[in-house]
Scaffold this motif. Structure first.
Motif: not given
Length: 514
Positions: A344-362
């Motif tokens: 019910g309280e507000i926080g930053e949406i944080s995600v883990r799983g199959l769709g999450v990128m490998k990272g930002y290129w270079n």
């Protein structure tokens, strides 16, 4: 097979004569699309492209966009999709940052493509037009194989819109994109008999995954629209018997406001989805009433391939919810220290799983900042309810701090959309000496409500302000109401808050100086 292009080869073998793509009177079967992608792969081989090299695409939604996309993938190279409206300097940044050595560019975009390619150090440009490109492919010896890759090899580098700085390349693996395409297919039980509206740009992750890859995975057909236009979209729904419509909120608003909406036969539709930005509840209700279909809202980002959560057909849909996490994705609401906030309280949406990128290129620094502990920080603020439904409160960067109080623009915008004269609205914060930030509303009006003169304009602005004031706490309603012919939008139709914020801040500063 791990290679994402395998979905095309498999579907072409299973449904060779099925329509894959349609654009106006041009119809392309799955066998033809597969053959063209093999010719693209052969062209890459002839040009000396190596497996793992980056190849850029600068095209709208036209058949060559799909054939080049899958051709690059089947060859084992990495696709770098680009907005065809980019200017030379922006083209140069994407090419230089990704290290792309080859650029396929639609003929109408060639001047900017060539300028950017030259600035990036002489990147080779292949023009994509109606005649010579077809002949170029015909002259290429097809490479019918599908390159062996690992699940976690990079398939696509998607450059973010750059709303918080220069665009960064989200590196998405074959597994990221395939798993998310499977999610997109399963959400609406898509089958080979479906016709999907292809108006979301394929260079953007929403259209690429939910329309292109999901359709090819299934064997469904896509009716393509290179540049969104409400009249053309309505015509396509009726002409091609579209069963699944996919769009961002501004697309739905434009169709609802079009004079032909009442006379268009949309009875073929069985499902509609929206994402990309928050869908105003009033617009959602109006669509469902006018079109007679449920409009299901989801949530995702380029960095998550994109789908994170979704409202499923048949489920209870709490007003304003973006649903629950989809298969293979986990969501938490975290505070600034990385701790879970109470339900019910507000926080930053944080995600883990199959769709999450490998990272930002270079860009290891940006990657570490975005994924400090295995959980991708989206920059969006949200909350859970007791049933596990997710609610977007707002973008973290869009939150307004007025006189020490947090104001979330989406809450104010929802109220403005309830006013009968408002077609679209954006709430932004502008600098204010007294309160730190002040609340400004920039509004696009419905055609029938355009004021005739300055007095009517001022009266309507005051009326809308009072409308909001009557429904919001005193610190939340907009102190500045501005009308615009049209709100600025990005390539997918998403309202550009940063541009509006900058324009309103400049206008306020000019007024103060005067």
């Amino acid at each position: 097979m791990p290679n994402l292009a395998g979905i095309l080869a498999e579907t072409a073998a299973r449904l060779p004569d099925q329509t894959a793509l349609r654009i106006n009177d041009t119809v392309i079967s799955y066998s033809a699309l597969n053959a063209m992608s093999a010719q693209v792969a052969g062209l890459l081989r002839a040009r000396g492209v190596q497996r793992g090299d980056r190849v850029a695409l600068m095209m709208p939604n036209i058949p060559p966009m799909a054939s080049v996309y899958y051709g690059v993938l089947r060859y084992g190279a990495v696709v770098v999709p680009m907005n065809p409206l980019l200017k030379g300097r922006e083209v140069a940044h994407t090419l230089s940052d990704s290290g792309a050595g080859l650029l396929f560019a639609f003929e109408l975009m060639l001047p900017e493509a060539v300028a950017g390619a030259e600035e990036a150090g002489g990147v080779d440009v292949i023009p994509v037009n109606t005649g010579s490109f077809r002949q170029l492919l015909a002259d290429s010896e097809a490479d019918d194989g599908v390159a062996e890759v690992d699940d976690e090899d990079i398939a696509v580098i998607l450059y973010t819109s750059g709303t918080t700085g220069r665009p960064k390349g989200a590196a998405l693996s074959h597994n990221n994109l395939r798993s998310n395409a499977e999610v997109a297919r399963n959400l609406l039980d898509t089958t080979e008999s479906d016709v999907i509206f292809g108006g979301l740009p394929f260079f953007h992750v929403f259209g690429q995954t939910s329309a292109l890859n999901a359709a090819v995975l299934t064997g469904a057909s896509i009716s393509m629209l290179p540049r969104f236009d409400a009249a053309a979209a309505l015509e396509i729904i009726e002409r091609d018997q579209v069963t699944i419509f996919q769009g961002v909120p501004t697309m739905y608003i434009a169709m609802l406001r079009h004079p032909d909406v009442a006379s268009t036969d949309t009875s073929s539709l069985r499902g509609a989805i929206t994402g990309g930005s928050a869908m105003p509840l009033e617009v959602l209700r109006e669509f469902e009433e006018v079109f007679g279909n449920d409009l299901l809202e989801g949530y995702g980002l380029s960095e998550t391939s994109p789908i994170v959560s979704f409202n499923l057909p048949g489920d209870t849909r709490p007003p304003g919810s973006i649903g629950k996490p989809v298969y293979g994705m986990e969501v938490r609401m975290l505070d600034g220290a990385g701790h879970d906030v109470p339900i019910g309280e507000i926080g930053e949406i944080s995600v883990r799983g199959l769709g999450v990128m490998k990272g930002y290129w270079n860009n290891p620094e940006a990657t570490a900042a975005a994924i400090p502990d295995g959980w991708f920080r989206t920059g969006d603020l949200g909350r859970f309810d007791d049933e596990g439904n997710i609610y977007i409160v707002d973008r973290k960067k869009d939150m307004i701090l007025r006189g020490g109080y947090n104001v979330y623009p989406r809450e104010v915008e929802e109220i403005l959309y309830e006013h009968p004269a408002v077609a679209e609205a954006a709430i932004v914060g502008v600098p204010d000496e007294l309160n730190g930030e002040e609340i400004a509303a920039v509004i696009g009006l419905k055609a029938e409500n355009l004021p005739a003169g300055d007095e009517e304009r001022q009266a309507l602005a005051a009326e809308i302000q009072q409308f909001a004031k009557d429904r919001l706490a005193a610190y939340k309603y907009p102190r500045r109401v501005v009308f615009a012919d049209e709100l600025p939008k990005g390539p997918t139709g998403k309202i550009l808050k940063r541009q509006i914020r900058d324009e309103q801040a400049a206008a306020q500063a000019a007024t103060a100086d005067a």
